[in-house]
Scaffold this active site. Structure first.
Site, PDB file in Angstrom:
ATOM      1  N   HIS A   1    -107.041 -63.001   1.859  1.00 32.52           N
ATOM      2  CA  HIS A   1    -105.707 -62.806   1.278  1.00 32.52           C
ATOM      3  C   HIS A   1    -105.803 -62.771  -0.240  1.00 32.52           C
ATOM      4  O   HIS A   1    -106.387 -63.659  -0.853  1.00 32.52           O
ATOM      5  CB  HIS A   1    -104.780 -63.943   1.711  1.00 32.52           C
ATOM      6  CG  HIS A   1    -103.345 -63.715   1.376  1.00 32.52           C
ATOM      7  ND1 HIS A   1    -102.475 -63.079   2.244  1.00 32.52           N
ATOM      8  CD2 HIS A   1    -102.619 -64.013   0.273  1.00 32.52           C
ATOM      9  CE1 HIS A   1    -101.277 -63.012   1.693  1.00 32.52           C
ATOM     10  NE2 HIS A   1    -101.342 -63.565   0.481  1.00 32.52           N
ATOM     11  N   SER A   2    -105.231 -61.709  -0.822  1.00 30.68           N
ATOM     12  CA  SER A   2    -105.218 -61.585  -2.280  1.00 30.68           C
ATOM     13  C   SER A   2    -103.916 -62.133  -2.834  1.00 30.68           C
ATOM     14  O   SER A   2    -102.842 -61.912  -2.274  1.00 30.68           O
ATOM     15  CB  SER A   2    -105.393 -60.120  -2.694  1.00 30.68           C
ATOM     16  OG  SER A   2    -106.654 -59.638  -2.279  1.00 30.68           O
TER      17      SER A   2
ATOM     18  N   CYS B   1     -92.839 -56.384  -0.754  1.00 28.60           N
ATOM     19  CA  CYS B   1     -94.062 -56.402   0.039  1.00 28.60           C
ATOM     20  C   CYS B   1     -93.942 -57.486   1.098  1.00 28.60           C
ATOM     21  O   CYS B   1     -93.010 -58.281   1.093  1.00 28.60           O
ATOM     22  CB  CYS B   1     -95.281 -56.653  -0.849  1.00 28.60           C
ATOM     23  SG  CYS B   1     -95.285 -58.314  -1.587  1.00 28.60           S
TER      24      CYS B   1
ATOM     25  N   CYS C   1     -96.498 -59.706   1.666  1.00 24.78           N
ATOM     26  CA  CYS C   1     -97.632 -60.600   1.429  1.00 24.78           C
ATOM     27  C   CYS C   1     -97.308 -62.049   1.765  1.00 24.78           C
ATOM     28  O   CYS C   1     -98.122 -62.758   2.366  1.00 24.78           O
ATOM     29  CB  CYS C   1     -98.090 -60.490  -0.017  1.00 24.78           C
ATOM     30  SG  CYS C   1     -98.621 -58.830  -0.503  1.00 24.78           S
TER      31      CYS C   1
ATOM     32  N   GLU D   1    -104.526 -60.486  -8.229  1.00 23.63           N
ATOM     33  CA  GLU D   1    -103.119 -60.106  -8.163  1.00 23.63           C
ATOM     34  C   GLU D   1    -102.937 -58.591  -8.291  1.00 23.63           C
ATOM     35  O   GLU D   1    -103.664 -57.920  -9.025  1.00 23.63           O
ATOM     36  CB  GLU D   1    -102.377 -60.806  -9.310  1.00 23.63           C
ATOM     37  CG  GLU D   1    -100.907 -60.480  -9.434  1.00 23.63           C
ATOM     38  CD  GLU D   1    -100.050 -61.228  -8.436  1.00 23.63           C
ATOM     39  OE1 GLU D   1     -99.194 -60.586  -7.811  1.00 23.63           O
ATOM     40  OE2 GLU D   1    -100.226 -62.457  -8.302  1.00 23.63           O
TER      41      GLU D   1
ATOM     42  N   ARG E   1    -103.397 -56.035  -6.185  1.00 24.56           N
ATOM     43  CA  ARG E   1    -104.569 -55.282  -5.742  1.00 24.56           C
ATOM     44  C   ARG E   1    -105.606 -55.156  -6.861  1.00 24.56           C
ATOM     45  O   ARG E   1    -106.254 -54.127  -7.014  1.00 24.56           O
ATOM     46  CB  ARG E   1    -104.190 -53.882  -5.227  1.00 24.56           C
ATOM     47  CG  ARG E   1    -103.296 -53.881  -4.004  1.00 24.56           C
ATOM     48  CD  ARG E   1    -103.401 -52.567  -3.261  1.00 24.56           C
ATOM     49  NE  ARG E   1    -102.277 -52.389  -2.375  1.00 24.56           N
ATOM     50  CZ  ARG E   1    -101.264 -51.554  -2.626  1.00 24.56           C
ATOM     51  NH1 ARG E   1    -101.275 -50.814  -3.716  1.00 24.56           N
ATOM     52  NH2 ARG E   1    -100.270 -51.449  -1.785  1.00 24.56           N
TER      53      ARG E   1
ATOM     54  N   ASP F   1    -106.455 -49.180  -5.231  1.00 27.03           N
ATOM     55  CA  ASP F   1    -106.834 -50.539  -4.818  1.00 27.03           C
ATOM     56  C   ASP F   1    -108.085 -50.928  -5.596  1.00 27.03           C
ATOM     57  O   ASP F   1    -109.163 -50.366  -5.365  1.00 27.03           O
ATOM     58  CB  ASP F   1    -107.090 -50.588  -3.307  1.00 27.03           C
ATOM     59  CG  ASP F   1    -107.216 -52.003  -2.771  1.00 27.03           C
ATOM     60  OD1 ASP F   1    -107.478 -52.914  -3.580  1.00 27.03           O
ATOM     61  OD2 ASP F   1    -107.038 -52.194  -1.555  1.00 27.03           O
TER      62      ASP F   1
ATOM     63  N   ARG G   1    -109.459 -53.970  -5.724  1.00 30.48           N
ATOM     64  CA  ARG G   1    -110.017 -55.236  -5.253  1.00 30.48           C
ATOM     65  C   ARG G   1    -111.463 -55.073  -4.780  1.00 30.48           C
ATOM     66  O   ARG G   1    -111.896 -53.985  -4.413  1.00 30.48           O
ATOM     67  CB  ARG G   1    -109.170 -55.789  -4.102  1.00 30.48           C
ATOM     68  CG  ARG G   1    -107.787 -56.209  -4.511  1.00 30.48           C
ATOM     69  CD  ARG G   1    -106.948 -56.598  -3.310  1.00 30.48           C
ATOM     70  NE  ARG G   1    -106.675 -55.454  -2.434  1.00 30.48           N
ATOM     71  CZ  ARG G   1    -105.938 -55.530  -1.329  1.00 30.48           C
ATOM     72  NH1 ARG G   1    -105.438 -56.696  -0.950  1.00 30.48           N
ATOM     73  NH2 ARG G   1    -105.717 -54.442  -0.607  1.00 30.48           N
TER      74      ARG G   1
ATOM     75  N   THR H   1    -106.352 -58.571   9.871  1.00 35.08           N
ATOM     76  CA  THR H   1    -106.084 -57.534   8.877  1.00 35.08           C
ATOM     77  C   THR H   1    -105.637 -56.242   9.546  1.00 35.08           C
ATOM     78  O   THR H   1    -105.906 -56.009  10.731  1.00 35.08           O
ATOM     79  CB  THR H   1    -107.344 -57.261   8.029  1.00 35.08           C
ATOM     80  OG1 THR H   1    -107.013 -56.359   6.979  1.00 35.08           O
ATOM     81  CG2 THR H   1    -108.451 -56.649   8.865  1.00 35.08           C
TER      82      THR H   1
ATOM     83  N   LYS I   1    -111.316 -53.237   4.599  1.00 29.72           N
ATOM     84  CA  LYS I   1    -111.617 -54.648   4.376  1.00 29.72           C
ATOM     85  C   LYS I   1    -112.658 -55.161   5.372  1.00 29.72           C
ATOM     86  O   LYS I   1    -113.450 -56.052   5.038  1.00 29.72           O
ATOM     87  CB  LYS I   1    -110.334 -55.471   4.477  1.00 29.72           C
ATOM     88  CG  LYS I   1    -110.477 -56.906   4.019  1.00 29.72           C
ATOM     89  CD  LYS I   1    -109.166 -57.676   4.156  1.00 29.72           C
ATOM     90  CE  LYS I   1    -108.150 -57.259   3.139  1.00 29.72           C
ATOM     91  NZ  LYS I   1    -106.948 -58.127   3.159  1.00 29.72           N
TER      92      LYS I   1
END
Length: 404
Positions: free
Chosen positions: A241-242, A255, A257, A285, A287, A319, A321, A342, A347
């Site tokens: 989890h971001s 979102c 999240c 934060e 992405r 993205d 990340r 997910t 990922k």
């Protein structure tokens, strides 16, 4: 006494008008009611009526909100009634995210998983090749603490440092049998108290305890340690989890999240989750573009861009990340096979590491609660956000699990 009555009615009307002007445009948590005011009917002409009625219609942003019409009140009753109560505290549970871990309706339902294999094209991991680090970062868990949750379950919060950034990343661990290698490793010159203070102990802490149970013999009270627990063969449920300040803290409906974080914690807290669970909470934060740039992207979305276009207009990747830190943290926690919670196919392969140091054997879909008819929330922004993730980012949603 018509003059006095006129003054009272006039003063009440002015007070009501002023209150409406001050509160109509404020966020819900500033309203004296527990749900935000959505509509205030205009006052009728006082010259033609002895009494004026007004009604308040409210609906909340949470999944359980319904439109509720307040009883009609007269201005005479308003003038004589006590002043409205002050707004509820911002720390009130009414204003925490709608599904804080443990507060959701208890359920023993196990999430449905599907086998995945990133080594073959048809392995259910998508067609894109995610960006992988050549070597895994070095991570160290520097402290661990027991966190009792609002639902009665417990988890252990692990704080990690690393050699690639200056951020403190976290592992939220459900189940006392999942331990960190770098945390448990003895450090030069430390005492038993030092070990207990940084969380390198077995069993439970209690007033007067003097031994960690790892560097020397534990007392009888400490005998029920994690090492005594039977070894679990099934891999644990894992969520990478971001960080999302807006969705997890600021009640954003742009979102899902916050809902995903809460749902992951709920699933890992189920009595049937005997192998425990791990939420790797990465401080990336927006992405990976940071909070400031993310807020700029929100403004671009209000100007007509979707979440991918907004990032690109700001000269960022859709993205940005990476997940090498997550892989290294999972290895430190002794996990070489996991079930990944997910919808993002990239990922799956990214978390496995450059040489598949961690293997994802199953994928568990993260379906929005509102799509399943189990609460959650709906908004124009989040529907557009999910649509973009599916159409432009290739996210897989398990539509087959939705109610017909």
């Amino acid at each position: 006494m018509p003059d006095l009555d006129g003054k009272i009615n006039g003063r009440a009307a002015a007070t009501s008008k002023s209150w409406h002007q001050e509160t109509a445009d404020l966020p819900s948590f500033y309203s004296p009611q527990s749900r935000p005011i959505r509509d205030i009917s205009r006052l009728t002409n006082a010259q033609h009526e002895d009494q004026e009625d007004f009604s308040l219609s409210s609906s909340g942003p949470s999944s359980h909100a319904r439109d509720v019409e307040a009883p009609t009140a007269t201005l005479d009753s308003i003038a004589s009634s006590p002043a409205p109560l002050p707004p509820p505290s911002l720390l009130s549970p009414a204003f925490t995210p709608p599904a804080t871990p443990g507060t959701a309706t208890p359920s023993s339902e196990q999430p449905r998983s599907v086998p995945v294999d990133s080594s073959i094209p048809s392995g259910g991991c998508g067609t894109k090749k995610p960006r992988l680090l050549e070597t895994l970062p070095e991570v160290q868990c520097i402290v661990r603490a027991r966190i009792p949750t609002t639902g009665g379950t417990e988890m252990f919060l692990h704080l990690y440092t690393n050699n690639v950034d200056q951020k403190e990343h976290l592992a939220i661990v459900f189940g006392p049998h999942i331990r960190s290698t770098t945390l448990d490793t003895p450090r030069e010159g430390e005492t038993e108290m030092d070990r207990m203070v940084r969380g390198a102990y077995t069993g439970r802490l209690y007033p007067g305890r003097t031994r960690s149970g790892m560097m020397g013999p534990a007392t009888l009270t400490d005998s029920n340690t994690e090492s005594d627990m039977p070894e679990q063969n099934d891999p644990p449920l894992v969520r990478i989890h971001s960080e999302c300040y807006t969705g997890e803290t600021a009640w954003s409906a742009r979102c899902d999240c916050g809902e995903q974080l809460d749902e992951a914690a709920r699933l890992m807290s189920l009595p049937s989750a005997k192998t425990g669970g791990i939420i790797i909470y990465l401080r990336q934060e927006g992405r990976g573009i940071g909070l400031g740039e993310k807020l700029k992207a929100y403004n671009l979305q209000d100007l007509g861009s979707d979440t991918v276009e907004a990032n690109l207009l700001l000269r960022h990747p859709a993205d940005a990340r990476s997940y090498g830190l997550a892989t290294a943290m999972l290895l430190d926690l002794g996990q070489q096979e996991v079930k990944l919670l997910t919808n993002n196919p990239e990922k799956i392969r990214a978390v496995e590491g450059p040489n598949r140091e961690v293997r994802v054997t199953e994928r568990v879909a993260m379906v929005p609660l509102s799509w399943k008819g189990r609460g959650g929330f709906r908004s124009r922004e989040v529907e557009g956000y999910l649509k973009t993730k599916i159409e432009k980012m290739g996210h897989m949603l398990d539509i087959g699990s939705l109610p017909s």
